[in-house]
Design an enzyme around this catalytic site. Structure first.
Site, mmCIF file in Angstrom:
data_model
loop_
_atom_site.group_PDB
_atom_site.id
_atom_site.type_symbol
_atom_site.label_atom_id
_atom_site.label_comp_id
_atom_site.label_asym_id
_atom_site.label_seq_id
_atom_site.Cartn_x
_atom_site.Cartn_y
_atom_site.Cartn_z
ATOM 1 N N THR A 1 0.803 -1.103 0.340
ATOM 2 C CA THR A 1 -0.096 -0.031 -0.199
ATOM 3 C C THR A 1 0.901 1.524 0.215
ATOM 4 O O THR A 1 0.758 2.274 -0.536
ATOM 5 C CB THR A 1 -1.207 0.021 0.973
ATOM 6 O OG1 THR A 1 -1.941 -1.079 1.085
ATOM 7 C CG2 THR A 1 -1.510 1.366 2.249
ATOM 8 N N TYR B 1 -9.100 0.594 -2.581
ATOM 9 C CA TYR B 1 -7.471 0.418 -3.826
ATOM 10 C C TYR B 1 -6.742 -0.167 -4.178
ATOM 11 O O TYR B 1 -6.649 -1.269 -4.255
ATOM 12 C CB TYR B 1 -6.772 1.963 -3.065
ATOM 13 C CG TYR B 1 -5.726 0.742 -1.692
ATOM 14 C CD1 TYR B 1 -4.587 0.342 -1.995
ATOM 15 C CD2 TYR B 1 -6.123 0.999 -0.697
ATOM 16 C CE1 TYR B 1 -3.774 -0.499 -0.752
ATOM 17 C CE2 TYR B 1 -5.799 0.477 0.897
ATOM 18 C CZ TYR B 1 -4.717 -0.484 0.469
ATOM 19 O OH TYR B 1 -4.525 -0.901 0.981
ATOM 20 N N SER C 1 1.705 -7.685 -0.513
ATOM 21 C CA SER C 1 2.114 -8.312 0.120
ATOM 22 C C SER C 1 0.951 -9.520 0.795
ATOM 23 O O SER C 1 1.907 -10.818 1.321
ATOM 24 C CB SER C 1 2.530 -7.891 1.432
ATOM 25 O OG SER C 1 1.579 -7.645 2.620
ATOM 26 N N THR D 1 1.826 -4.251 4.390
ATOM 27 C CA THR D 1 1.894 -4.184 5.920
ATOM 28 C C THR D 1 1.084 -5.812 5.864
ATOM 29 O O THR D 1 1.530 -6.336 7.347
ATOM 30 C CB THR D 1 0.450 -3.593 6.306
ATOM 31 O OG1 THR D 1 -0.011 -3.534 5.834
ATOM 32 C CG2 THR D 1 1.669 -1.711 6.265
ATOM 33 N N ASP D 2 0.222 -6.566 5.237
ATOM 34 C CA ASP D 2 -0.545 -7.264 5.785
ATOM 35 C C ASP D 2 0.456 -8.535 5.749
ATOM 36 O O ASP D 2 0.130 -9.577 6.674
ATOM 37 C CB ASP D 2 -1.381 -7.964 4.426
ATOM 38 C CG ASP D 2 -2.276 -7.591 3.797
ATOM 39 O OD1 ASP D 2 -2.706 -6.097 5.289
ATOM 40 O OD2 ASP D 2 -2.834 -7.426 2.868
ATOM 41 N N LYS E 1 0.456 -7.563 12.592
ATOM 42 C CA LYS E 1 -1.178 -6.810 12.001
ATOM 43 C C LYS E 1 -2.143 -6.865 13.511
ATOM 44 O O LYS E 1 -2.502 -7.682 13.582
ATOM 45 C CB LYS E 1 -1.070 -7.009 10.942
ATOM 46 C CG LYS E 1 -1.675 -5.205 10.419
ATOM 47 C CD LYS E 1 -2.175 -5.851 8.939
ATOM 48 C CE LYS E 1 -2.306 -4.669 7.982
ATOM 49 N NZ LYS E 1 -2.793 -4.648 6.776
ATOM 50 N N GLU F 1 -0.754 -29.556 27.095
ATOM 51 C CA GLU F 1 -1.881 -29.531 25.971
ATOM 52 C C GLU F 1 -2.283 -30.876 25.604
ATOM 53 O O GLU F 1 -2.860 -31.750 24.340
ATOM 54 C CB GLU F 1 -2.726 -28.957 25.652
ATOM 55 C CG GLU F 1 -3.364 -27.140 26.616
ATOM 56 C CD GLU F 1 -4.369 -28.106 27.359
ATOM 57 O OE1 GLU F 1 -4.521 -29.188 27.071
ATOM 58 O OE2 GLU F 1 -4.755 -27.875 28.707
HETATM 59 C C1 SIN Z 1 -0.691 -2.942 2.886
HETATM 60 O O1 SIN Z 1 0.243 -2.826 2.865
HETATM 61 O O2 SIN Z 1 -1.100 -2.324 3.613
HETATM 62 C C2 SIN Z 1 -2.079 -4.013 2.046
HETATM 63 C C3 SIN Z 1 -1.463 -5.021 0.697
HETATM 64 C C4 SIN Z 1 0.188 -4.954 0.885
HETATM 65 O O3 SIN Z 1 0.240 -5.806 2.294
HETATM 66 O O4 SIN Z 1 0.617 -5.633 0.107
#
Ligand code: SIN
Length: 364
Positions: free
Chosen positions: A46, A60, A93, A126-127, A199, A321
């Site tokens: 992103t 987007y 990602s 971020t994913d 995340k 467990e």
């Molecule tokens: C992001 O970057 O926040 C979402 C999309 C990605 O992980 O490429």
């Protein structure tokens, strides 16, 4: 850092390098007053995304803007470091895979061997940023700073968070304070360690947490401020080396839930997996009789089983467990399932002995 402290640190690093016989630049110490040389490796996400309008913050397209434009968009970078950019790949990602990881780790290691590279910034979606960060935390063979950065809003959005995050990441990657800290993840003015960060919110800019273990510090007014550090080994101190690897062992994750069945376990074993991570309920619990027998059979066929937890916090207790000693299972300690998968893949490049792999899970 004052001019005096920088100078003292530089002298100490040069003396240490001369006496220990390694490159002074591996400590990222520079002559006083000189800007750090920071390489920005772009991979998509992103932070490089664009939306239909300035108010588009979801829906987007990620990974459309190239590294040159990312750098141009933050003219302040020129005063932060001598930056150069390289587009390593351009993906959202969720499409990250083992091949991209190997390519990235090899490129980072090559660059960090160069005397004219003091630190690296990686722009990333971020994913799966936490997974790439942990993979590099285990495979980068240098103490120089490696900082991974992303954004939650595309580059076209009002109040896009990418530019300030990239600026902070560049300052951090060029700083003495980040040397030897392992791979760091920076967003929203917070510095997180690769091992513990995750995340936690699908869309909010304040999404990254190291949960109960806590983040490492803040970025504020052009400076990193560190308050804590992970006790786990990383980067130059790991036993993993991907230099000559072009493939990683197949390892998948099986998610635990009420009314679970053994279909996924059997399918992964039939597909030839070398390891399985079970994201169990609670303290890594396994459904009986639905799932535990499938995992026991898998282990007997040579598949290494790691018991992790879907909970997000806490230690998965060995022999808690499940009878791990008797069943020859491994527990993930505090690693979440997606990070346990990474450590298990790398461990399997060295051994398939479950006791040895358990040692690795308590080391990294
Ligand atoms: C992001 O970057 O926040 C979402 C999309 C990605 O992980 O490429």
């Amino acid at each position: 850092m004052t001019h005096d402290r920088t100078f003292r640190r530089w002298i100490c690093a040069v003396c240490a390098a001369l006496s220990l016989g390694f490159s002074a630049l591996d400590t990222a110490a520079r002559e006083p007053g000189k800007l750090a040389n920071v390489m920005i490796l772009a991979t998509g996400g992103t932070i490089a995304g664009s939306g239909a309008t300035s108010t588009t913050t979801v829906g987007y397209t990620a990974a459309t803007v190239g590294v040159a434009r990312l750098i141009e968009a933050v003219p302040e970078l020129k005063a932060a470091a001598n930056v150069k950019g390289e587009q390593v790949f351009q993906i959202a990602s969720e499409n990250m895979n083992n091949d991209y990881w190997l390519k990235l780790a090899k490129r980072v290691n090559e660059l960090l061997k160069q005397d004219d590279v003091d630190g690296i910034v990686i722009t990333h979606g971020t994913d799966t940023i936490e997974e790439t960060a942990y993979f590099l935390n285990l495979t980068v063979k240098s103490r120089k700073p490696v900082v991974i950065v992303g954004a939650m809003r595309p580059s076209t959005a009002i109040s896009a968070d990418g530019p300030i995050n990239l600026y902070n990441a560049t300052i951090l990657a060029g700083s003495d304070a980040a040397v030897g800290k392992g791979v760091l993840v920076v967003l929203n003015d917070q510095i997180n360690g690769a091992r513990d960060v995750t995340k936690t919110n699908t869309a909010n800019t304040d999404t990254f947490r190291s949960w109960e273990l806590g983040f490492l510090g803040y970025m504020q007014n052009n400076q990193p401020y560190f308050y804590r550090q992970s006790t786990r080994k990383h980067t130059a101190d790991t036993e993993f080396d991907v230099t000559n690897l072009d493939k990683l062992p197949d390892v998948d994750i099986v998610y635990g839930y009420a009314n679970m069945n053994r279909i996924a376990v059997d399918a992964f074993v039939a597909a030839g997996d070398k390891g399985l991570v079970h994201a169990g309920v609670g303290d890594g619990s396994l459904a009986r009789p639905a799932v535990e027998p499938a995992l026991v059979e898998a282990r007997k066929k040579g598949v290494v089983i790691v018991r992790s937890s879907r909970v997000g916090n806490g230690i998965v207790a060995r022999n808690g467990e499940a009878k791990d000693d008797e069943l020859d299972f491994v527990v993930s300690d505090t690693l979440n399932p997606q990070k346990a998968r990474i450590l298990l893949m790398l461990a399997l490049t060295k051994t398939s002995d479950a006791k040895e792999i358990q040692r690795m899970f308590y080391t990294y």
